[in-house]
Scaffold this active site. Structure first.
Site, short mmCIF file in Angstrom:
data_model
loop_
_atom_site.label_atom_id
_atom_site.label_comp_id
_atom_site.label_asym_id
_atom_site.label_seq_id
_atom_site.Cartn_x
_atom_site.Cartn_y
_atom_site.Cartn_z
N ASN A 143 0.86 -1.19 0.00
CA ASN A 143 0.00 0.00 0.00
C ASN A 143 0.89 1.24 0.00
OD1 ASN A 143 0.43 0.96 2.87
ND2 ASN A 143 -0.25 -1.14 3.24
N ARG A 144 0.29 2.42 -0.02
CA ARG A 144 1.02 3.66 -0.23
C ARG A 144 1.56 4.31 1.04
NH1 ARG A 144 0.23 4.97 -5.48
NH2 ARG A 144 -1.73 4.25 -6.42
#
Ligand code: C5P
Length: 217
Positions: A30-31
């Site tokens: 994920n970011r």
């Protein structure tokens, strides 16, 4: 000069994303940048705490004066957290992958001759915050984060109960918080909700570290 407010205390912090392998060269992630979690670790250390930072793969630098344990997967993160106990407080700021590929391939997956896509079966990862909140060696103060894009407070209250932690830092990520330098958060506890202004992540970290020091005093 007197002792710092968190001298003699040990605080565990998680930060960053986790990477969940599909095969030796591919992963689910994920970011999360680790900026908020790393800033919290630094702020706690600045108040005199001994800090163990369990970090997923990030590019932000290790904070000074903090013991950093680098992990890749959620399961490694859980093991590192348990190994770091006992702790007086724990702040779970990592964006742990909720699921991992069920059966990572030992060799790089090849495109099938018929050009079909391989199936992607996922299994749930352990919930580190929930596990540590109900742990026999539970830290006295357990703080979770909640990244929400809507009905932020309502979801945070539900999370507080479900996870068994003491506080939730509810994080409005409908804008540019993920990866950005600023954050808009609400501190949700059994006593109510505090709305904090939009602040640089280092300021959110400093305020939270102050609150931890108060709670452990
Ligand atoms: O349920 P949700 O993932 O939104 O909860 C977020 C909070 O739970 C964060 O504090 C995060 O670090 C923690 N968490 C965890 N392990 C997971 C999932 C979330 O520690 N597997």
């Amino acid at each position: 000069p007197g002792a710092l407010p968190l001298s003699g205390r040990h605080v565990l912090v998680t930060s960053g994303p986790t990477h969940e392998p599909l095969d030796p060269v591919r992963y689910l992630a994920n970011r999360s940048s680790g900026k908020q979690g790393h800033s919290i670790a630094a702020a706690l250390a600045a108040l005199g705490a001994r800090v163990t930072l369990v970090s997923g793969p990030v590019t932000v630098p290790d904070p000074d004066g903090v013991t950093v344990m680098r992990v890749e997967t959620a399961r490694e993160m859980l093991a590192a957290c348990e190994a770091a106990l006992p702790a007086d407080a724990a702040v779970f700021a990592a964006a742990v992958a909720d699921w991992r590929p069920a059966d990572p391939a030992p060799q790089k997956m090849k495109k099938p001759a018929d050009d079909a896509a391989p199936p992607l079966a996922l299994v749930p990862n352990p919930d580190i915050l929930a596990t540590l909140s109900r742990h026999p060696r539970r830290p006295r103060l357990v703080i979770g984060f909640a990244a929400e894009t809507e009905r932020v407070i309502e979801h945070a209250r539900a999370k507080l109960a479900r996870k068994g932690c003491d506080w939730i830092v509810a994080n409005d990520v409908s804008g540019d918080a993920m990866g950005g330098a600023e954050n808009t958060v609400h501190l949700v506890t059994a006593n109510g909700v505090e709305d904090w202004p939009r602040l640089p992540k280092v300021e959110v970290a400093a305020r939270l570290a102050d609150r931890v020091a108060e709670a452990l005093a």
